[in-house]
Enzyme design. Sequence first.
Site, short mmCIF file in Angstrom:
data_model
loop_
_atom_site.label_atom_id
_atom_site.label_comp_id
_atom_site.label_asym_id
_atom_site.label_seq_id
_atom_site.Cartn_x
_atom_site.Cartn_y
_atom_site.Cartn_z
CG ASP A 120 -3.66 -4.70 4.30
OD1 ASP A 120 -4.55 -4.22 3.64
OD2 ASP A 120 -2.49 -3.65 4.62
CD GLU A 121 -5.75 -6.08 0.42
OE1 GLU A 121 -6.74 -6.34 0.02
OE2 GLU A 121 -5.53 -4.64 0.39
CG ASN A 122 3.98 -7.45 0.48
OD1 ASN A 122 4.30 -7.20 -1.10
ND2 ASN A 122 5.02 -7.60 1.15
CG HIS A 175 -1.98 -1.00 1.01
ND1 HIS A 175 -3.16 -0.64 0.57
CD2 HIS A 175 -2.27 -2.26 1.55
CE1 HIS A 175 -4.33 -1.74 0.54
NE2 HIS A 175 -3.48 -2.75 1.03
#
Lengths: 675, 675
Positions: free
Chosen positions: B318-320, B252
């Site tokens: 998150d969401e790497n 992000h």
Amino acid sequence: MRYLPAFLLFVFVSNAQIKKDQLNLMPWPQKIEISNAVFLLNKDFKVNITGNPNPRVFKAATQFLRRLDQRTGLFFNQGFITKTNEFPEANLQINCLREGKVGITEDESYQLAVNTNKITINATTDLGAMHAIETLCQLLHNNGTQFYFPSVEINDNSRFAWRGLMIDEARHFQPVDVIKRNLDGMAAMKMNVFHWHLVDDQGWRIEIKKHPKLTELASNGSFYTQEEIKDVVQYANEKGIMVVPEIDVPGHASAILTAYPEIGSKTDNQTAYSVSVKSGIHNPTLDPVNPKTYQLLSEIFDEVCPLFPSPYFHIGGDENNGKEWDSNPKIQEFKKKNHLKTNHDLQTYFNMKLVPMLKKHGKQVMGWEEIMTQDMSKEAIIHAWRGVNEGMKPGEAVVKAVKNGYQTVLSNGYYIDLMLSVDSHYLNDPMPKNVDFTAAEKARVLGGEATMWSELVTPLTIDSRIWPRTAAIAERLWSNDTVTNLESMHKRLKKISFRLEEIGLTHIRNKEVILRNIANYQGTKALNDFTKICEPYKVYKRNGGGKKYFMFSPLTLFADACNADAPDAYEFNKAVNRYLIDKDELSQSEIIYYLKQWINMNDELIVFSKNAPLIQPVLPMAQQLSTIAVELVANLENKKALNKTLIQENLKLLNERNSADVELAIYESLKKLAE
Amino acid sequence: MRYLPAFLLFVFVSNAQIKKDQLNLMPWPQKIEISNAVFLLNKDFKVNITGNPNPRVFKAATQFLRRLDQRTGLFFNQGFITKTNEFPEANLQINCLREGKVGITEDESYQLAVNTNKITINATTDLGAMHAIETLCQLLHNNGTQFYFPSVEINDNSRFAWRGLMIDEARHFQPVDVIKRNLDGMAAMKMNVFHWHLVDDQGWRIEIKKHPKLTELASNGSFYTQEEIKDVVQYANEKGIMVVPEIDVPGHASAILTAYPEIGSKTDNQTAYSVSVKSGIHNPTLDPVNPKTYQLLSEIFDEVCPLFPSPYFHIGGDENNGKEWDSNPKIQEFKKKNHLKTNHDLQTYFNMKLVPMLKKHGKQVMGWEEIMTQDMSKEAIIHAWRGVNEGMKPGEAVVKAVKNGYQTVLSNGYYIDLMLSVDSHYLNDPMPKNVDFTAAEKARVLGGEATMWSELVTPLTIDSRIWPRTAAIAERLWSNDTVTNLESMHKRLKKISFRLEEIGLTHIRNKEVILRNIANYQGTKALNDFTKICEPYKVYKRNGGGKKYFMFSPLTLFADACNADAPDAYEFNKAVNRYLIDKDELSQSEIIYYLKQWINMNDELIVFSKNAPLIQPVLPMAQQLSTIAVELVANLENKKALNKTLIQENLKLLNERNSADVELAIYESLKKLAE
């Protein structure tokens, strides 16, 4: 919009070209020509800026795109505008020669040309360009499936340089977000001066680092930090608005003296100074013979002046009733010794000591008209506010000021807190009529200012008291003095009022919040119908001479949901006037329609009141109205003879003061119908 | 409230005593007894505070008085409460033993006793006292002419310690006034943690004095100054709310890397990092092998940590998606050399370097569940968010976290941005069912957090997406786990939703603003009726997988006026279910009433659309609905045979994706009626 019977319902469906009188522009431009072409909008619409503007114009153009997108749903591809010459082929070209100096001496003119393929804005300064953007916003039309701008050629400039709004932060504090959205409203109406009344008997609202007692003891916890002030000033500057601070002295001093009683003029040691919780003129006055008074003010000015780039500083100076001065022997002796005959002379002595304190910060003094005495510096700007309520000719201070070499700004006639009609404000002109002014004298009439005194407004209601009437005042201050047609103003104001919502103003949406609370969530239609024919008591009547409301009393009542210019009353009164002349069927039908609505309204209010005590205060009026309406309907529909005694009885009751603090704006029409 | 036919209209008129199931309290207290007496309110009602509370309780009590006065119009004499023991005879006594520490470890219990002559609040801390004040606010009733509190005895405390709301500032920036009014809403619902998601691909929102490039290059001008942050934190503290900041790393990272591309993992030199204007999972990821990454983060933490008293700091995580890491040879080599098999392991290496940076500021790390790997410090709090949309069991991370010794907070099932029903959120419990936990393990389930991801919300709409559903979540987190009755929750939520307006939330009032814009000010009833049976596309459907909306695209469309839990759909669906079982006349009348309303609605929308292009997208749906409705009415009223082909055709069209981005929440009921 209520569903009207067929004869009143019309649907405007037209693919015909827009005519000039169909444009809803406010303020009306100095020069406008319209042709038959249109500029159609689509998602590839882009904006390009050229010249040497202040970066604020990038923000203004970006916000313009966002507003347009929100109204059209076109999903523009262009996001943020951050520099010049990004899209030389863009269909909206904005050219600013140079940066504008925010204030009252700058060129704010613009030309706006809308053609089939291109829209061009030319302005000397970015201030003019931002005005042009607002005009363009107002030009948006649609034909049912597409959005477009009609092809126009506009040359525009302001009539007056000082086009202001004052907000009183002391009586009811307004947080920063309230100020910012009203600055947005001002910018939309091409207004350029925000007069910030920061201090009064009811509160001191500015953080003073050297004197924290002022906010600790005299703000009830509500004040602006210096960071917040800088933020607001910056925000205003980006909208082309100059912020003029006011610290009202030597009267209106309850707050200052709560923190620093030693510089008060009172000699009675039994009562302490305290922050006032009521309206009205108070006695606490600064001591003009105590050097500490000047020391404190000097230190306050030293902190406050740098926060405001404006070259003007308002020192108030109004309503010094002199009571504390008169009963203070030291002050009396001082007057004698220094040949200061009256309290006005002593106040001038006081004011003249403030002038250099402010001058050293580059500030020119401004004050309410009471500062205008023989010995007051001609550099001071005279803020004319008194009129018939004060036993004087409306705005007579303007003539006096101009003739005596002062610049002046008019607020009398723009007191939006008094709940007077928009017509009265619209027709009020800063330039006195029937007076011969030389050109130099005319130039001293800088303009005007709407004043939002906040004794009876909170963040929930303030927008509704400022807008939309201030838009009409904005037109008076910007447009040519020949633009005076009331019907045109009303028609355009209705649309402008809606458009003001999109920039965040709450003047429309908050009414239902108040009504929901009053109705205890049972349904608001009946109450809403009633607000459309009632107006809050005008001038100083609602507050009963300052006795009824504390500064913390509730302002979530029926009167707070009502406003000046009750809309259905406006229509009903017009219909009655037409009917009494013509006795025509259309007007009669309209009258009967309203009367029946109010009979139903009364029935519904009675039912809902069983679970909503806040409806109680309006029940008597609703019943009196219903009783009269029943009689009138029977007479109009069936020619039944009017029971005049019954009607007169109820008219008499309607004319008495009620606890809802509102007057029935159709009263005169009912009287006429019952004759 | 629409005017319903007689059979649907009932007016609740009662002077009978209030019963427990008539109370509209939320969250429902742990223990409550009610008796027949009442405490009547009048203008002499006064509040007195005793004990050793933090001064914030004076503010809370003062605001309570103002709210009460605004609802009752009683004009209380008492103004500002500023100290203890001012009115020992006051009828409301608030006793706090001591100041409470804002956070998740404090005693928030209270006892509230309402008797005929006295109301007493006893609480260990001022935090408990403020909760009691909110409960008391909700107890206000009226009997048509007077306001009163029913006589109750309440003993209350929270079930979970972590009762949070997260607001995402990056996708759509929310100004300070938006945050403050939502903090007020949280306090009204006894919530105590505000998780501030301050940074993401779409923007960096915090002033960092040492690194001004972050806001200069990566904020599009929208960010909080450190003064503003301190002000919000102080405001929250006064409401008993702890603020947990989040800087989401290492993924992000588009915003950070726009300012500092040198610490990015990308090896492709042809494209520059830029602030994203779209939703979704983005590639930009911080480089975990570059020492400059840690230097920058350390300096950022050094400035940000002191702004937040909270002992928790959320590092995201998150969401790497690992794409940039996988294609960076240096990073691959580093992994090999350090025996970091997967990207998860590398991320843990990264996270563990942040732990001491934050610990030196007294901060305990918190992160989204992806940080939970074998080597991650057990001190980290695991924020469980994944579920069926991510291909996992709902909130399975909670069990895993607890069993592995971590404290955990649940957000899966509380994703209020997905437009799911309040029922789904209400029945979602942080404590997993059908799992055996020891007492120690149970204690690791700290609570839950509603997450307001802001891809599709602006300041105009955000309140409507948070409230009132978050109130139901607040009850789940506070009340006993036996409080699960959906009908009771719906009934109370309706009233609570109204009450949330009085503290400034805009979830009700802003809908009409959107509808007025769509209708081009012609009248909003038809559109409003339509919003009551439509719900925005759920989960990630509206944004078409992140493709449809830019971050600056308009969110003033029909879908933005719609919401989860469409109210008329709720009623209609219930009526259809009843009718299909009983074939009763009352349900049938209700069904016919709604169907006819929708036939009229369609006619009106067609007329208004001629002057309002924004209505166009809903016309097909309205027509399809109307066609079906005409058939159903004829069948129900006159037993005319259904044209099933026509109905199926239109049902099929209704089931397809429409450009209004909403689904018809009565679809299933129409299907059932047409069988």
